[in-house]
Design a protein around this motif. Sequence first.
Motif, PDB file in Angstrom:
ATOM      1  N   LEU B  45      -0.565  -4.622  -6.097  1.00 24.46           N
ATOM      2  CA  LEU B  45       0.119  -4.104  -4.910  1.00 24.46           C
ATOM      3  C   LEU B  45      -0.110  -2.605  -4.779  1.00 24.46           C
ATOM      4  N   GLY B  46      -0.195  -1.921  -5.912  1.00 20.37           N
ATOM      5  CA  GLY B  46      -0.483  -0.489  -5.882  1.00 20.37           C
ATOM      6  C   GLY B  46      -1.816  -0.214  -5.218  1.00 20.37           C
ATOM      7  N   HIS B  47      -2.814  -1.034  -5.548  1.00 14.30           N
ATOM      8  CA  HIS B  47      -4.133  -0.867  -4.926  1.00 14.30           C
ATOM      9  C   HIS B  47      -4.044  -1.107  -3.417  1.00 14.30           C
ATOM     10  N   VAL B  48      -3.316  -2.152  -3.038  1.00 15.37           N
ATOM     11  CA  VAL B  48      -3.199  -2.468  -1.617  1.00 15.37           C
ATOM     12  C   VAL B  48      -2.502  -1.322  -0.877  1.00 15.37           C
ATOM     13  N   ALA B  49      -1.504  -0.728  -1.552  1.00 13.27           N
ATOM     14  CA  ALA B  49      -0.727   0.333  -0.901  1.00 13.27           C
ATOM     15  C   ALA B  49      -1.576   1.569  -0.626  1.00 13.27           C
ATOM     16  N   VAL B  50      -2.684   1.727  -1.363  1.00 11.15           N
ATOM     17  CA  VAL B  50      -3.562   2.882  -1.117  1.00 11.15           C
ATOM     18  C   VAL B  50      -4.044   2.856   0.335  1.00 11.15           C
ATOM     19  N   THR B  51      -4.405   1.656   0.791  1.00 16.16           N
ATOM     20  CA  THR B  51      -4.813   1.524   2.192  1.00 16.16           C
ATOM     21  C   THR B  51      -3.674   1.931   3.118  1.00 16.16           C
ATOM     22  N   GLY B  52      -2.449   1.575   2.743  1.00 16.96           N
ATOM     23  CA  GLY B  52      -1.291   1.933   3.553  1.00 16.96           C
ATOM     24  C   GLY B  52      -1.142   3.438   3.670  1.00 16.96           C
ATOM     25  N   VAL B  53      -1.279   4.124   2.516  1.00 17.88           N
ATOM     26  CA  VAL B  53      -1.168   5.589   2.526  1.00 17.88           C
ATOM     27  C   VAL B  53      -2.251   6.172   3.434  1.00 17.88           C
ATOM     28  N   LEU B  95     -10.016  -9.787  -4.930  1.00 18.86           N
ATOM     29  CA  LEU B  95     -10.641  -9.358  -3.675  1.00 18.86           C
ATOM     30  C   LEU B  95      -9.690  -8.466  -2.892  1.00 18.86           C
ATOM     31  N   LEU B  96      -8.419  -8.898  -2.861  1.00 18.83           N
ATOM     32  CA  LEU B  96      -7.415  -8.143  -2.120  1.00 18.83           C
ATOM     33  C   LEU B  96      -7.219  -6.756  -2.735  1.00 18.83           C
ATOM     34  N   PHE B  97      -7.163  -6.715  -4.069  1.00 17.61           N
ATOM     35  CA  PHE B  97      -6.928  -5.444  -4.756  1.00 17.61           C
ATOM     36  C   PHE B  97      -8.053  -4.453  -4.448  1.00 17.61           C
ATOM     37  N   TYR B  98      -9.284  -4.885  -4.641  1.00 15.87           N
ATOM     38  CA  TYR B  98     -10.392  -3.944  -4.491  1.00 15.87           C
ATOM     39  C   TYR B  98     -10.590  -3.593  -3.034  1.00 15.87           C
ATOM     40  N   GLY B  99     -10.343  -4.564  -2.164  1.00 20.43           N
ATOM     41  CA  GLY B  99     -10.386  -4.272  -0.739  1.00 20.43           C
ATOM     42  C   GLY B  99      -9.395  -3.172  -0.392  1.00 20.43           C
ATOM     43  N   GLY B 100      -8.183  -3.263  -0.989  1.00 20.14           N
ATOM     44  CA  GLY B 100      -7.147  -2.271  -0.714  1.00 20.14           C
ATOM     45  C   GLY B 100      -7.568  -0.881  -1.149  1.00 20.14           C
ATOM     46  N   LEU B 101      -8.117  -0.793  -2.373  1.00 22.73           N
ATOM     47  CA  LEU B 101      -8.501   0.525  -2.905  1.00 22.73           C
ATOM     48  C   LEU B 101      -9.664   1.108  -2.105  1.00 22.73           C
ATOM     49  N   ALA B 102     -10.703   0.295  -1.884  1.00 24.18           N
ATOM     50  CA  ALA B 102     -11.881   0.784  -1.166  1.00 24.18           C
ATOM     51  C   ALA B 102     -11.496   1.182   0.245  1.00 24.18           C
ATOM     52  N   GLY B 104      -8.653   2.181   1.319  1.00 27.74           N
ATOM     53  CA  GLY B 104      -7.860   3.406   1.287  1.00 27.74           C
ATOM     54  C   GLY B 104      -8.721   4.639   1.168  1.00 27.74           C
ATOM     55  N   VAL B 105      -9.698   4.591   0.249  1.00 24.26           N
ATOM     56  CA  VAL B 105     -10.559   5.756   0.045  1.00 24.26           C
ATOM     57  C   VAL B 105     -11.392   6.016   1.299  1.00 24.26           C
ATOM     58  N   LEU B 106     -11.889   4.932   1.893  1.00 26.72           N
ATOM     59  CA  LEU B 106     -12.717   5.055   3.097  1.00 26.72           C
ATOM     60  C   LEU B 106     -11.920   5.675   4.249  1.00 26.72           C
ATOM     61  N   LEU B 107     -10.703   5.122   4.461  1.00 28.47           N
ATOM     62  CA  LEU B 107      -9.886   5.606   5.588  1.00 28.47           C
ATOM     63  C   LEU B 107      -9.489   7.065   5.383  1.00 28.47           C
ATOM     64  N   LEU B 197      -1.775   4.226  -9.023  1.00 27.73           N
ATOM     65  CA  LEU B 197      -2.609   3.613 -10.061  1.00 27.73           C
ATOM     66  C   LEU B 197      -1.837   3.377 -11.352  1.00 27.73           C
ATOM     67  N   LEU B 198      -0.706   4.071 -11.500  1.00 25.04           N
ATOM     68  CA  LEU B 198       0.064   3.909 -12.741  1.00 25.04           C
ATOM     69  C   LEU B 198       1.392   3.202 -12.490  1.00 25.04           C
ATOM     70  N   VAL B 199       1.592   2.755 -11.238  1.00 21.35           N
ATOM     71  CA  VAL B 199       2.881   2.222 -10.829  1.00 21.35           C
ATOM     72  C   VAL B 199       3.301   1.031 -11.687  1.00 21.35           C
ATOM     73  N   SER B 200       2.340   0.177 -11.959  1.00 21.73           N
ATOM     74  CA  SER B 200       2.642  -1.043 -12.699  1.00 21.73           C
ATOM     75  C   SER B 200       3.185  -0.717 -14.078  1.00 21.73           C
ATOM     76  N   ALA B 201       2.740   0.413 -14.634  1.00 22.90           N
ATOM     77  CA  ALA B 201       3.196   0.791 -15.968  1.00 22.90           C
ATOM     78  C   ALA B 201       4.702   0.983 -15.989  1.00 22.90           C
ATOM     79  N   LEU B 202       5.230   1.658 -14.979  1.00 17.65           N
ATOM     80  CA  LEU B 202       6.674   1.912 -14.959  1.00 17.65           C
ATOM     81  C   LEU B 202       7.454   0.611 -14.717  1.00 17.65           C
TER      82      LEU B 202
END
Lengths: 268, 342
Positions: B45-53, B95-102, B104-107, B197-202
């Motif tokens: 979900l953290g990766h997906v949220a990158v796209t949101g940001v 697929l969803l995770f990497y799609g989210g991260l990529a 996010g960086v692209l946008l 990227l560290l959200v899951s740790a907490l």
Amino acid sequence: MPVTAIEPHPIELTNGAVAIEGRPVLRDINLTVCTGEFVALMGANGSGKSTLVRALTGLRPLAGGELSLFGTAFDDFDDWQRVGFVPQRASAASGVPASVWEIVASGRLTHRRLFRPLSRADRAAIDDAIEIVGLGEKARDGVSTLSGGQQQRALIARALAGAPELFFLDEPTAGVDLPNQLALAEALGRLKARGATIVLVAHELGPLEPLVDRAVVMRDGRLVYDGPPLNHADVHGPHHVHDERHVDHAPRVASPLESITHPKDGMR
Amino acid sequence: MTPADLFALPAMQRALIAAVVTGLAAPVVGTYLVQRRLALMGDGLGHVAVTGVALGLLTGASPTWTAVIVAVLGAAIIELIRERGSANGDVALALLFYGGLAGGVLLTGISGQSAAFLGQYLFGSLLTIGISDLIVTMALSAVVIVLGIGLAPQLFAVAQDQEFAKVSGLRVRFYNLLVAVLAAVSVTVAMRTVGLLLVSALMVVPVAASQQLTRSFRATLLGAMVIGTIASLGGLVISAFASFKATVAPGPTIVLLALACFTVAWPIGSLLRRRRRLVEPFPVDPEVEALYGACPGEHDHQHGPACGHLAIEHGDHVDYVHDGHRHAVHVEASGERHYDEH
């Protein structure tokens, strides 16, 4: 004589059929269970007995037929505190430790309202249920530290805690040693004495045999026998008894409990 | 600058409050995720949220809110894939995770923002949190804690055994979705604290640490909340003081402190479990009892509480573990004492 209302039967299934992914698995099932009856659902592996219990509890949708619980059509039924269910499973453990008491406490959910703490009656029912299955000393232990038979008993206590009138047990004796089976038989005996209706799936009855009022035998997705309890050979023996020596043309798949000996070779 | 000055800074005070509420809220959802063996869902979900940001940066909307919306949508899709139980569900999640991260960086690039700005969200930037973000963080944390603890009996039952929960009349789908949505909300809440990227740790590490020491779900949940708070508050304070000497970001410090809690809890937990298993009473088996016989060897002392041999209950008496076998005192009618092998 005063006319009393006839109490509706706990289970009434007419022309029940179940299909899994479009493949018909159960058909023409007519089953009525009366209040206080102890019914054993028996049959070989793959005969559909677990599927039938799952259909009766709503875990498997019916492809056809009518099901009513306590006189209410299943779709309208929401009185779940009258129903208890012990699923078939080897372990009660999950990713996070949970004590026996907590597992059993989740059996009281049908009596609890949202955002309310456990009442005194809830706590008493949970303690009672744990006592009945003989896990009193283990109540605060983590379930993952218990043996398989004890975990199975914890799951039975969970169903008991809700004080249901109708009990479904799916193979509670599978993989459980004799002392644990005896403990289970005693718990179910007490339940029966309280007037509960019990539907139990079993391969072999073992110590439960004296409790059973009625046996329902399934074969290939149909009910093939419904009546007084049977002995082992009647359930698992060949369906057609041939006088002549008969050789199957197709290779047959036998279940572990099915005897592979030919009827002529002295099955009974 | 003295420590007193440091804590007097409004930015530090806001950061402290944010650290406490996220430290409390994240492990609540984390406990349910670990119970369902979905420990990595927060990471996804953290990766997906990158796209949101990034979507927020692109449109000029608040990145916190766009992250919440996209993460919740992502959570719903993950839950749908999971429910379908398709054979390669984990691949679909990947697929969803990497799609989210990529994405996010692209946008972020398209929006003209520097990667460093996105870095605030990827690795957390507690000290730059504004008053409005703080209020959102507190409100969302409160929602997570109230629902996560208030509905604990239902959420526990559903995660423990879905079929049983269904036959208890619980709306299993609703609760599954609720956990997924709460996870998405916690991810965005913790975004400012430790970064996406560290959200899951907490969410997960405090639970992992807590369950080393506990036997019940309730204790695990509360323990995880305590450890989460200690880690996030402690991590922030340590990084603030260390900042006098070097650049120490709060996010990684918090995660490393949580891991340190696990490192401490693990050996203690295995020691406790070992000890508990060792002194577990032996079962009584009347049929075997007849086979007990006297121990033939010489015995130079009497077993007792002070003799140093491990004492374990066995029915109505105590056995002493001695050179790999069990001694039980047997007093004969003549008054003579010897040890039986049990």
